[in-house]
Design a protein around this motif. Structure first.
Motif, PDB file in Angstrom:
ATOM      1  N   TYR A 121      47.021 -32.591-106.728  1.00 39.48           N
ATOM      2  CA  TYR A 121      47.090 -31.544-107.735  1.00 39.48           C
ATOM      3  C   TYR A 121      46.570 -32.138-109.042  1.00 39.48           C
ATOM      4  O   TYR A 121      47.010 -33.219-109.459  1.00 39.48           O
ATOM      5  CB  TYR A 121      48.522 -31.075-107.960  1.00 39.48           C
TER       6      TYR A 121
ATOM      7  N   VAL B  35      46.734 -31.198-112.891  1.00 36.73           N
ATOM      8  CA  VAL B  35      47.572 -30.274-113.661  1.00 36.73           C
ATOM      9  C   VAL B  35      47.053 -30.146-115.090  1.00 36.73           C
ATOM     10  O   VAL B  35      46.977 -31.135-115.826  1.00 36.73           O
ATOM     11  CB  VAL B  35      49.039 -30.758-113.678  1.00 36.73           C
TER      12      VAL B  35
ATOM     13  N   TRP C 278      47.884 -25.498-111.848  1.00 33.52           N
ATOM     14  CA  TRP C 278      47.867 -26.585-110.876  1.00 33.52           C
ATOM     15  C   TRP C 278      46.658 -26.369-109.960  1.00 33.52           C
ATOM     16  O   TRP C 278      46.657 -25.461-109.124  1.00 33.52           O
ATOM     17  CB  TRP C 278      49.170 -26.602-110.076  1.00 33.52           C
TER      18      TRP C 278
ATOM     19  N   HIS D 159      44.016 -27.345-107.001  1.00 32.78           N
ATOM     20  CA  HIS D 159      44.117 -27.976-105.683  1.00 32.78           C
ATOM     21  C   HIS D 159      42.835 -28.753-105.410  1.00 32.78           C
ATOM     22  O   HIS D 159      41.775 -28.154-105.189  1.00 32.78           O
ATOM     23  CB  HIS D 159      44.316 -26.917-104.604  1.00 32.78           C
TER      24      HIS D 159
ATOM     25  N   PHE E 250      47.592 -26.685 -99.925  1.00 38.48           N
ATOM     26  CA  PHE E 250      48.382 -26.940-101.131  1.00 38.48           C
ATOM     27  C   PHE E 250      49.364 -25.808-101.423  1.00 38.48           C
ATOM     28  O   PHE E 250      50.195 -25.925-102.319  1.00 38.48           O
ATOM     29  CB  PHE E 250      47.456 -27.102-102.346  1.00 38.48           C
ATOM     30  N   GLU E 251      49.234 -24.685-100.718  1.00 37.04           N
ATOM     31  CA  GLU E 251      49.984 -23.481-101.045  1.00 37.04           C
ATOM     32  C   GLU E 251      51.079 -23.201-100.026  1.00 37.04           C
ATOM     33  O   GLU E 251      50.938 -23.495 -98.841  1.00 37.04           O
ATOM     34  CB  GLU E 251      49.029 -22.280-101.098  1.00 37.04           C
TER      35      GLU E 251
ATOM     36  N   ASP F 157      54.150 -27.011-106.420  1.00 31.00           N
ATOM     37  CA  ASP F 157      54.065 -28.382-105.912  1.00 31.00           C
ATOM     38  C   ASP F 157      54.369 -28.434-104.413  1.00 31.00           C
ATOM     39  O   ASP F 157      54.899 -29.425-103.910  1.00 31.00           O
ATOM     40  CB  ASP F 157      55.015 -29.296-106.686  1.00 31.00           C
TER      41      ASP F 157
END
Length: 267
Positions: A40, A42, A52, A54, A98-99, A132
């Motif tokens: 991530y 940020v 955030w 990816h 990432f999700e 996260d």
């Protein structure tokens, strides 16, 4: 209805503007979080808004190997600090690595919290998209944690006091001034033919306004609202684009927020 990015002052009008925005945010990001599937990156605003990004694994060898931006998740670093018992992961068909979302119970028994558990599992269930998610994707569940939970508003209606709020309920469901309804967990799952549908992070939050600020995202100079809202057994961060606000936001007054929940694990 405002997009999630517009809700924190990052609205765009077309795909070209969106791509330019993402590139700019990626270049300005100064923090990162490594995960098993990539990183991530940020970006943090002075206003508290966050994005955030990816970042997938390097494609090729060497220092100059390309890394693709696979997506992004918005957030806001507010004041909420909720004790949850996370019971399940939710992975939707269009999610990248990432999700993901979590299903949890607020105020699990024996945990320090704003309210007392109403049954053996907790005060009430909640579903939220985790910014996260990939960092905790191997965590054994159930697991108790603290989390910051933010509501990104589709609609926000302000009332000067509880009496005015109660009077407005006569044409619909009779909600308490401090109440929480996990729309995405119950209402959507009950729709015909939706037996295999993943719960969404839609929620309806009614609560008392404890704090309110009109903020400006310095990346675009676009304004947005931040509210600290005391609801049932929890205080939430609520974000709203000016275009979705009806009525007046008053400290000590009541708001009804139809929103999408995002969360970050604190510990």
């Amino acid at each position: 209805m405002a997009s999630n990015l517009e809700t924190i002052g990052l609205g765009v009008s077309d795909r070209q503007e969106f791509e330019k925005l993402v590139t700019g945010l990626a270049e300005a990001a100064r923090e990162g979080l490594p995960t098993p599937v990539g990183d991530y990156a940020v970006w943090r605003s002075r206003s508290g808004a966050e994005v955030w990004l990816h970042i997938g694994p390097a494609d090729g060898d060497g220092e100059n190997a390309a890394r693709e931006i696979q997506g992004l998740t918005p957030f806001f670093n507010g004041t909420s600090d909720l004790t949850l018992n996370v019971t399940a992961r939710i992975n939707r068909p269009d999610d990248n690595a990432f999700e993901g979302a979590y299903q949890a119970w607020l105020c699990p028994p024996g945990a320090p919290a704003e309210g007392a558990a109403s049954d053996e599992e907790g005060s009430y269930p909640i579903v939220f998209d985790a910014v996260d998610y990939a960092a905790f994707s191997t965590q054994n569940l159930p697991a108790q944690c603290r989390a910051r939970i933010c509501g990104f508003c589709r609609e926000l209606t302000g009332f000067p006091d509880e009496a005015t709020f109660s009077a407005a309920q006569k044409d619909g469901p009779d909600f308490a001034a401090q109440s929480f309804f996990p729309v995405g967990l119950f209402a959507e799952a009950a729709q015909a033919g939706a037996t295999d549908k993943c719960p969404s992070s839609n929620a309806l939050i009614n609560g008392i306004v404890k704090s309110h600020r009109e903020l400006v995202n310095e990346f675009t100079n676009q304004p947005f609202h931040w509210l600290e809202v005391e609801s049932l057994d929890a205080t939430y961060d609520i974000l709203a684009s000016p275009g979705v606000v009806k009525g007046e936001i008053v400290i000590g007054g009541v708001v009804q927020a139809a929103c999408w929940l995002f969360g970050r694990i604190l510990k």
